[in-house]
Design a protein around this motif. Structure first.
Motif, PDB file in Angstrom:
ATOM      1  N   LEU A 102      17.553 -13.451  72.747  1.00 42.78           N
ATOM      2  CA  LEU A 102      17.542 -13.886  74.139  1.00 42.78           C
ATOM      3  C   LEU A 102      17.298 -12.691  75.062  1.00 42.78           C
ATOM      4  O   LEU A 102      16.542 -12.789  76.040  1.00 42.78           O
ATOM      5  CB  LEU A 102      18.872 -14.555  74.462  1.00 42.78           C
ATOM      6  CG  LEU A 102      19.008 -15.140  75.863  1.00 42.78           C
ATOM      7  CD1 LEU A 102      17.968 -16.227  76.104  1.00 42.78           C
ATOM      8  CD2 LEU A 102      20.406 -15.718  76.062  1.00 42.78           C
ATOM      9  N   SER A 103      17.922 -11.564  74.753  1.00 43.55           N
ATOM     10  CA  SER A 103      17.737 -10.359  75.561  1.00 43.55           C
ATOM     11  C   SER A 103      16.288  -9.895  75.500  1.00 43.55           C
ATOM     12  O   SER A 103      15.704  -9.504  76.516  1.00 43.55           O
ATOM     13  CB  SER A 103      18.675  -9.253  75.065  1.00 43.55           C
ATOM     14  OG  SER A 103      18.487  -8.070  75.822  1.00 43.55           O
TER      15      SER A 103
ATOM     16  N   ILE B  54      20.430 -18.268  81.233  1.00 38.83           N
ATOM     17  CA  ILE B  54      21.269 -17.088  81.517  1.00 38.83           C
ATOM     18  C   ILE B  54      21.798 -17.140  82.946  1.00 38.83           C
ATOM     19  O   ILE B  54      22.982 -16.894  83.215  1.00 38.83           O
ATOM     20  CB  ILE B  54      20.463 -15.795  81.290  1.00 38.83           C
ATOM     21  CG1 ILE B  54      20.025 -15.685  79.819  1.00 38.83           C
ATOM     22  CG2 ILE B  54      21.293 -14.570  81.675  1.00 38.83           C
ATOM     23  CD1 ILE B  54      18.985 -14.617  79.575  1.00 38.83           C
ATOM     24  N   ALA B  55      20.892 -17.480  83.885  1.00 40.21           N
ATOM     25  CA  ALA B  55      21.285 -17.506  85.297  1.00 40.21           C
ATOM     26  C   ALA B  55      22.342 -18.573  85.560  1.00 40.21           C
ATOM     27  O   ALA B  55      23.251 -18.374  86.382  1.00 40.21           O
ATOM     28  CB  ALA B  55      20.049 -17.747  86.158  1.00 40.21           C
TER      29      ALA B  55
ATOM     30  N   ARG C  22      25.764 -14.449  76.095  1.00 42.32           N
ATOM     31  CA  ARG C  22      26.319 -15.073  74.898  1.00 42.32           C
ATOM     32  C   ARG C  22      26.369 -16.602  75.054  1.00 42.32           C
ATOM     33  O   ARG C  22      25.968 -17.340  74.154  1.00 42.32           O
ATOM     34  CB  ARG C  22      27.713 -14.517  74.606  1.00 42.32           C
ATOM     35  CG  ARG C  22      28.342 -15.044  73.314  1.00 42.32           C
ATOM     36  CD  ARG C  22      29.631 -14.299  73.010  1.00 42.32           C
ATOM     37  NE  ARG C  22      29.383 -12.875  72.821  1.00 42.32           N
ATOM     38  CZ  ARG C  22      28.941 -12.334  71.680  1.00 42.32           C
ATOM     39  NH1 ARG C  22      28.682 -13.120  70.642  1.00 42.32           N
ATOM     40  NH2 ARG C  22      28.768 -11.034  71.587  1.00 42.32           N
ATOM     41  N   ALA C  23      26.839 -17.078  76.207  1.00 44.38           N
ATOM     42  CA  ALA C  23      26.917 -18.529  76.422  1.00 44.38           C
ATOM     43  C   ALA C  23      25.516 -19.152  76.469  1.00 44.38           C
ATOM     44  O   ALA C  23      25.289 -20.245  75.942  1.00 44.38           O
ATOM     45  CB  ALA C  23      27.660 -18.830  77.720  1.00 44.38           C
ATOM     46  N   ALA C  24      24.559 -18.432  77.081  1.00 45.22           N
ATOM     47  CA  ALA C  24      23.180 -18.936  77.134  1.00 45.22           C
ATOM     48  C   ALA C  24      22.567 -18.993  75.735  1.00 45.22           C
ATOM     49  O   ALA C  24      21.842 -19.933  75.397  1.00 45.22           O
ATOM     50  CB  ALA C  24      22.335 -18.078  78.056  1.00 45.22           C
TER      51      ALA C  24
ATOM     52  N   GLU D 204       5.643 -18.454  77.252  1.00 49.91           N
ATOM     53  CA  GLU D 204       5.999 -18.211  78.647  1.00 49.91           C
ATOM     54  C   GLU D 204       6.989 -19.257  79.152  1.00 49.91           C
ATOM     55  O   GLU D 204       7.930 -18.927  79.881  1.00 49.91           O
ATOM     56  CB  GLU D 204       4.736 -18.208  79.505  1.00 49.91           C
ATOM     57  CG  GLU D 204       3.797 -17.053  79.181  1.00 49.91           C
ATOM     58  CD  GLU D 204       2.461 -17.192  79.877  1.00 49.91           C
ATOM     59  OE1 GLU D 204       2.182 -18.289  80.425  1.00 49.91           O
ATOM     60  OE2 GLU D 204       1.688 -16.218  79.866  1.00 49.91           O
ATOM     61  N   PHE D 205       6.787 -20.504  78.758  1.00 51.77           N
ATOM     62  CA  PHE D 205       7.721 -21.556  79.150  1.00 51.77           C
ATOM     63  C   PHE D 205       9.093 -21.294  78.537  1.00 51.77           C
ATOM     64  O   PHE D 205      10.133 -21.462  79.203  1.00 51.77           O
ATOM     65  CB  PHE D 205       7.191 -22.919  78.703  1.00 51.77           C
ATOM     66  CG  PHE D 205       8.047 -24.073  79.127  1.00 51.77           C
ATOM     67  CD1 PHE D 205       7.984 -24.575  80.420  1.00 51.77           C
ATOM     68  CD2 PHE D 205       8.943 -24.668  78.235  1.00 51.77           C
ATOM     69  CE1 PHE D 205       8.780 -25.633  80.822  1.00 51.77           C
ATOM     70  CE2 PHE D 205       9.747 -25.720  78.625  1.00 51.77           C
ATOM     71  CZ  PHE D 205       9.661 -26.212  79.928  1.00 51.77           C
ATOM     72  N   ALA D 206       9.125 -20.847  77.290  1.00 54.11           N
ATOM     73  CA  ALA D 206      10.391 -20.552  76.611  1.00 54.11           C
ATOM     74  C   ALA D 206      11.129 -19.409  77.319  1.00 54.11           C
ATOM     75  O   ALA D 206      12.363 -19.436  77.445  1.00 54.11           O
ATOM     76  CB  ALA D 206      10.140 -20.195  75.151  1.00 54.11           C
ATOM     77  N   GLU D 207      10.398 -18.415  77.807  1.00 51.10           N
ATOM     78  CA  GLU D 207      11.033 -17.315  78.528  1.00 51.10           C
ATOM     79  C   GLU D 207      11.664 -17.804  79.830  1.00 51.10           C
ATOM     80  O   GLU D 207      12.760 -17.380  80.197  1.00 51.10           O
ATOM     81  CB  GLU D 207       9.990 -16.236  78.824  1.00 51.10           C
ATOM     82  CG  GLU D 207       9.532 -15.469  77.584  1.00 51.10           C
ATOM     83  CD  GLU D 207       8.359 -14.570  77.865  1.00 51.10           C
ATOM     84  OE1 GLU D 207       7.941 -13.848  76.927  1.00 51.10           O
ATOM     85  OE2 GLU D 207       7.834 -14.591  79.006  1.00 51.10           O
TER      86      GLU D 207
END
Length: 296
Positions: free
Chosen positions: A35-36, A15-16, A22-24, A5-8
């Motif tokens: 990541l998606s 991303i934000a 891609r950069a994230a 959950e922390f990783a999410e």
């Protein structure tokens, strides 16, 4: 919160902030597809859409922006805390606690203290004098200093001095009124100044080495103390005979304020060692202290 959950949440923040999957992904060192997947899992778990996605851009939704605003300060605190821990490993700074007998402080630590402070101004030392045999690690100390003869085998031990010897001493004024003992047995009837361990109440034995090996002598105590400096002071004042570490009384022997007896009955024993439980992930401040104090 579970690790996944922390990783999410960290994935969402990347991303934000980057406004790009891609950069994230590059920032987090993971694939865009992974990541998606992580982002979809977070939105499903929260039951809210956090990102507006198009083929050209990514931006937080109103709920996503609110979450990002709330996450920013605590995540920054966590990041700062992690950097501080790494700094302790890399830069010699912080508190180091040492438990040791008074003789070790006087003979080893204090003569090197000024140079150590000059070399490592960001290290704070807590020196605790304890002449008893204490489990210093269980009491929260970083290091203990004791004779190598009593350091437990599961400890890492660093020699600080050559072998030590004990010395039987009294003032010339004391021996002006009493016969000088030539054997340990002749201590009988002398006024002896003895060390008593505070925690156990046991007297420190007067041990000697003779032709048939080591032995102990029971002496008549006229004063007991759990502080070797008090025993030394009492001996200097002519109050009796004391058994003390040779290095501690050497200046007084040279000055003639103390007289040594039974020299040939006192054999060397292992010197002072610095000891601690593990080398793994040792802070830089502890490494600096070891290098400063160890026997060269």
């Amino acid at each position: 919160m579970r690790g996944a959950e922390f990783a999410e949440l960290m994935a969402f923040m990347a991303i934000a902030e980057e406004r790009s999957f891609r950069a994230a992904a590059q920032r987090l060192n993971m694939s865009p597809s992974a990541l998606s997947h992580s982002m979809r899992s977070l939105e499903e778990r929260l039951g809210a859409r956090l990102l507006h996605r198009t083929t050209r851009s990514v931006a937080p939704t109103e709920a996503g922006q609110a979450l990002l605003d709330r996450l920013g300060p605590p995540i920054a605190e966590v990041s700062d805390a992690v950097r501080d821990v790494r700094a302790f490993q890399q830069q010699p700074r912080g508190l180091v606690r040492i438990n040791m007998p008074r003789a070790a402080a006087q003979l080893i630590v204090m003569p090197k203290l000024a140079q150590f402070r000059a070399d490592f101004p960001e290290i704070r030392l807590e020196l605790v004098i304890d002449d008893s045999i204490t489990d210093v690690i269980a009491k929260g100390f970083d290091f203990g200093i004791r004779s190598g003869a009593i350091v437990q085998q599961d400890m890492i031990s660093v020699p600080l001095t050559p072998d030590l010897r004990m010395a039987v001493v009294a003032s010339p004024s004391y021996f002006a009124q009493r016969p000088v003992p030539h054997t340990p047995a002749e201590l009988n009837g002398h006024a002896c100044l003895t060390y008593r361990w505070y925690e156990t109440g046991a007297l420190h034995p007067w041990r000697f080495d003779g032709p048939d090996g080591p032995f102990e002598v029971m002496v008549d105590s006229v004063m007991t103390a759990n502080d070797t400096s008090l025993l030394l002071d009492a001996a200097l004042r002519g109050c009796g005979v004391a058994l003390l570490v040779e290095s501690l009384v050497e200046p007084h022997l040279r000055q003639g304020s103390l007289q040594r007896v039974l020299d040939e009955w006192c054999k060397p024993f292992p010197g002072f060692h610095l000891y601690y439980p593990s080398r793994r992930h040792m802070p830089a401040a502890m490494r600096a202290l070891i290098e400063s104090l160890k026997l060269s």
